[in-house]
Scaffold this active site. Structure first.
Site, short mmCIF file in Angstrom:
data_model
loop_
_atom_site.label_atom_id
_atom_site.label_comp_id
_atom_site.label_asym_id
_atom_site.label_seq_id
_atom_site.Cartn_x
_atom_site.Cartn_y
_atom_site.Cartn_z
N ASP A 197 36.75 43.55 45.75
CA ASP A 197 36.64 42.42 44.84
C ASP A 197 38.01 41.74 44.83
OD1 ASP A 197 35.65 40.83 42.58
OD2 ASP A 197 36.96 42.09 41.36
N LEU A 198 38.08 40.49 44.36
CA LEU A 198 39.36 39.79 44.30
C LEU A 198 39.90 39.67 42.88
CD1 LEU A 198 38.77 36.87 46.87
CD2 LEU A 198 40.07 38.98 47.21
N ASP A 199 39.23 38.86 42.06
CA ASP A 199 39.74 38.54 40.72
C ASP A 199 39.84 39.79 39.85
OD1 ASP A 199 39.70 35.94 41.58
OD2 ASP A 199 37.89 35.38 40.48
N ASP A 243 37.07 46.06 39.75
CA ASP A 243 37.38 46.37 38.35
C ASP A 243 36.19 46.27 37.43
OD1 ASP A 243 37.80 43.51 36.51
OD2 ASP A 243 37.55 43.35 38.67
#
Length: 235
Positions: free
Chosen positions: A16-18, A188
């Site tokens: 995931d990024l954000d 997250d």
């Protein structure tokens, strides 16, 4: 790092990024504030529209067009165009202006501060594993100077439903030519990342750097990370 089940051999890592590779909150707040101020100061049609008004319009559009929930970029462009049309601008002109504003918004939204530790972790992992991205967001990865670490990048929208739906996970397994269980997804979010990965056969690494309770989980991940650099233990 805490393991909840045996991990088994891993052939690729998905990220995931954000809020996984960087803190996304400040830049989103900045971009949202810029949009409201820009639309107020630039267009007579939206000069009286505050942030609450834009939020209410966004929620209405998503109720009326549920597909917009799965495409944050399309949703933003529709939001801007609809706001201008509400103020009396012709639909064709509103669509063109919305696209221009969105392009600026996306640049501001992508002014993310990536920790040096994240860059080091990705660099080390990329020497051992294929790295890929599965994200619901729309950050311009090339602006973060992270794109060279990843072999594939998949974003929700354009026909792909958001995580935890199967679309992005299934497409990534096809691109990698691997079985889902050979891929460890790192993220997250307890719903989109942890539950999404497990529902779709991936292994799951939950980044819990804010020390949330396990009660927040819908299902236990394969492992929990307190810091991203704990992934280096996989090497």
């Amino acid at each position: 790092m805490e393991f909840f089940r045996a991990l088994g051999p891993i052939a690729a890592l998905s990220f995931d990024l954000d809020d996984t590779l960087y803190d996304n909150g400040p830049v989103i707040e900045q971009a949202e504030a810029w949009m409201v101020a820009h639309m107020r100061d630039t267009y007579l049609q939206t000069a009286m529209c505050d942030r609450a008004w834009w939020q209410a319009l966004k929620h209405r559009l998503q109720r009326e067009q549920p597909a917009l929930r799965h495409d944050v970029s399309l949703c933003r462009r529709r939001l801007l165009a609809c706001g201008l049309e509400w103020g009396g601008m012709a639909a064709a002109e509103a669509a063109m202006e919305a696209d221009k504003v969105f392009a600026q918004f996306l640049e501001i939204r992508s002014q993310v501060e990536v920790p040096e530790s994240t860059r080091q972790v990705l660099g080390a992992l990329a020497e051992r594993f294929p790295l890929v991205v599965i994200t619901n967001g729309n950050v311009l990865l090339e602006r973060l100077a992270l794109d060279h670490h990843f072999q594939h990048v998949l974003k929700a929208g354009g026909g792909f439903a958001m995580k935890p739906a199967p679309d992005l996970f299934a497409q990534m397994t096809e691109r990698l030519g691997l079985a889902p269980g050979q891929i460890l997804h790192v993220g997250d979010d307890v719903f989109t990342d942890v539950l999404g990965a497990l529902r779709n056969g991936y292994r799951s690494a939950w980044l819990n750097d804010h020390h949330r309770s396990l009660q927040a989980l819908h299902r236990l991940p394969d492992l929990m990370l307190n810091r991203l650099d704990e992934l280096l233990l996989l090497l």
